[in-house]
Design an enzyme around this catalytic site. Structure first.
Site, PDB file in Angstrom:
ATOM      1  N   ASP A  30       0.842  -1.189   0.000  1.00  0.00           N
ATOM      2  CA  ASP A  30       0.000   0.000   0.000  1.00  0.00           C
ATOM      3  C   ASP A  30       0.886   1.252   0.000  1.00  0.00           C
ATOM      4  O   ASP A  30       1.904   1.316   0.705  1.00  0.00           O
ATOM      5  CB  ASP A  30      -0.910  -0.023   1.244  1.00  0.00           C
ATOM      6  CG  ASP A  30      -2.049   0.970   1.144  1.00  0.00           C
ATOM      7  OD1 ASP A  30      -3.204   0.525   1.040  1.00  0.00           O
ATOM      8  OD2 ASP A  30      -1.779   2.186   1.183  1.00  0.00           O
ATOM      9  N   ASN A  87     -13.050  -3.077   2.243  1.00  0.00           N
ATOM     10  CA  ASN A  87     -14.064  -2.037   2.393  1.00  0.00           C
ATOM     11  C   ASN A  87     -14.993  -2.048   1.181  1.00  0.00           C
ATOM     12  O   ASN A  87     -14.537  -2.262   0.054  1.00  0.00           O
ATOM     13  CB  ASN A  87     -13.395  -0.662   2.507  1.00  0.00           C
ATOM     14  CG  ASN A  87     -12.519  -0.542   3.743  1.00  0.00           C
ATOM     15  OD1 ASN A  87     -12.875  -1.047   4.807  1.00  0.00           O
ATOM     16  ND2 ASN A  87     -11.365   0.107   3.605  1.00  0.00           N
ATOM     17  N   GLY A  93     -15.302   3.478   3.654  1.00  0.00           N
ATOM     18  CA  GLY A  93     -13.951   3.987   3.437  1.00  0.00           C
ATOM     19  C   GLY A  93     -13.301   3.530   2.148  1.00  0.00           C
ATOM     20  O   GLY A  93     -12.104   3.749   1.947  1.00  0.00           O
ATOM     21  N   HIS A 100     -10.126  -4.871  -3.295  1.00  0.00           N
ATOM     22  CA  HIS A 100      -8.793  -5.169  -2.758  1.00  0.00           C
ATOM     23  C   HIS A 100      -8.930  -5.607  -1.318  1.00  0.00           C
ATOM     24  O   HIS A 100      -9.694  -5.033  -0.547  1.00  0.00           O
ATOM     25  CB  HIS A 100      -7.867  -3.952  -2.871  1.00  0.00           C
ATOM     26  CG  HIS A 100      -8.480  -2.670  -2.427  1.00  0.00           C
ATOM     27  ND1 HIS A 100      -9.348  -1.942  -3.219  1.00  0.00           N
ATOM     28  CD2 HIS A 100      -8.368  -1.979  -1.263  1.00  0.00           C
ATOM     29  CE1 HIS A 100      -9.740  -0.862  -2.567  1.00  0.00           C
ATOM     30  NE2 HIS A 100      -9.165  -0.867  -1.370  1.00  0.00           N
ATOM     31  N   HIS A 102      -7.116  -5.714   2.073  1.00  0.00           N
ATOM     32  CA  HIS A 102      -5.990  -5.179   2.840  1.00  0.00           C
ATOM     33  C   HIS A 102      -5.451  -6.306   3.728  1.00  0.00           C
ATOM     34  O   HIS A 102      -6.228  -7.001   4.398  1.00  0.00           O
ATOM     35  CB  HIS A 102      -6.458  -4.054   3.770  1.00  0.00           C
ATOM     36  CG  HIS A 102      -6.955  -2.817   3.081  1.00  0.00           C
ATOM     37  ND1 HIS A 102      -6.164  -1.695   2.916  1.00  0.00           N
ATOM     38  CD2 HIS A 102      -8.157  -2.517   2.530  1.00  0.00           C
ATOM     39  CE1 HIS A 102      -6.881  -0.743   2.306  1.00  0.00           C
ATOM     40  NE2 HIS A 102      -8.081  -1.225   2.060  1.00  0.00           N
TER      41      HIS A 102
HETATM   42  P1  DGP Z   1      -9.568   1.695   0.360  1.00  0.00           P
HETATM   43  O1  DGP Z   1      -9.645   2.934   1.195  1.00  0.00           O
HETATM   44  O2  DGP Z   1     -10.073   0.453   1.087  1.00  0.00           O
HETATM   45  O3  DGP Z   1     -10.207   1.847  -0.998  1.00  0.00           O
HETATM   46  O4  DGP Z   1      -8.025   1.453   0.125  1.00  0.00           O
HETATM   47  C1  DGP Z   1      -7.313   1.984  -0.971  1.00  0.00           C
HETATM   48  C2  DGP Z   1      -5.859   1.869  -0.625  1.00  0.00           C
HETATM   49  O5  DGP Z   1      -5.126   1.988  -1.834  1.00  0.00           O
HETATM   50  C3  DGP Z   1      -5.340   2.958   0.305  1.00  0.00           C
HETATM   51  O6  DGP Z   1      -4.869   2.345   1.505  1.00  0.00           O
HETATM   52  C4  DGP Z   1      -4.201   3.619  -0.452  1.00  0.00           C
HETATM   53  C5  DGP Z   1      -3.914   2.659  -1.562  1.00  0.00           C
HETATM   54  N1  DGP Z   1      -3.531   3.263  -2.831  1.00  0.00           N
HETATM   55  C6  DGP Z   1      -4.199   4.218  -3.512  1.00  0.00           C
HETATM   56  N2  DGP Z   1      -3.575   4.493  -4.665  1.00  0.00           N
HETATM   57  C7  DGP Z   1      -2.486   3.675  -4.710  1.00  0.00           C
HETATM   58  C8  DGP Z   1      -1.455   3.488  -5.674  1.00  0.00           C
HETATM   59  O7  DGP Z   1      -1.387   4.108  -6.722  1.00  0.00           O
HETATM   60  N3  DGP Z   1      -0.503   2.541  -5.375  1.00  0.00           N
HETATM   61  C9  DGP Z   1      -0.553   1.819  -4.217  1.00  0.00           C
HETATM   62  N4  DGP Z   1       0.428   0.928  -4.022  1.00  0.00           N
HETATM   63  N5  DGP Z   1      -1.516   1.970  -3.301  1.00  0.00           N
HETATM   64  C10 DGP Z   1      -2.475   2.887  -3.555  1.00  0.00           C
END
Ligand code: DGP
Length: 114
Positions: A30, A87, A93, A100, A102
């Site tokens: 992340d 989520n 959130g 995805h 987490h």
């Molecule tokens: P959610 O809030 O459950 O939709 O989680 C989205 C997650 O994705 C958040 O923890 C940050 C991560 N994220 C967003 N954009 C990127 C990206 O471009 N690359 C990576 N590695 N993570 C990302």
């Protein structure tokens, strides 16, 4: 999906710190980690939210969890414990609309989540 960030990580159009993949699933760190280990497990195929899952996706979702198990072992967080969260929609959130899982670990988790 051409405008989906996670589809672009799957296609290699934007970089990701990839830790695991197979034919169906990709996992990467992340960008904004909430724990010492924070990895996202995604299906390579675009699915926007849990609400769009079909019966035919049951095996795919199972593979996401099997990937999480493998990753937790590789990261050395399997015995101490780790959390998996998916989520669904803005109220929970979700900010990236490609499902995805987490995988968070490396610190003590509290409950209930915020
Ligand atoms: P959610 O809030 O459950 O939709 O989680 C989205 C997650 O994705 C958040 O923890 C940050 C991560 N994220 C967003 N954009 C990127 C990206 O471009 N690359 C990576 N590695 N993570 C990302």
């Amino acid at each position: 999906m051409s405008d989906c960030i996670f589809c672009k990580i799957v296609s290699g159009d934007i970089p990701g710190d990839i830790v695991y993949q197979n034919d169906d699933v990709l996992a990467f760190r992340d960008l904004n980690p909430q724990a010492p280990t924070h990895i996202l497990v995604i299906p390579k195929r675009h699915i926007a939210t849990i609400n769009e899952l079909q019966d035919a996706d049951a095996e795919l979702v199972g593979k996401m969890y099997l990937a999480a198990k493998e990753i937790a072992r590789n990261e050395g967080i399997d015995e101490a414990g780790y959390r998996t969260i998916m989520n669904c929609n803005a109220g929970a959130g979700q900010t990236v609309f490609h499902i995805h899982l987490h995988v968070l670990g490396g610190r003590q988790m509290s409950w209930p989540p915020g």
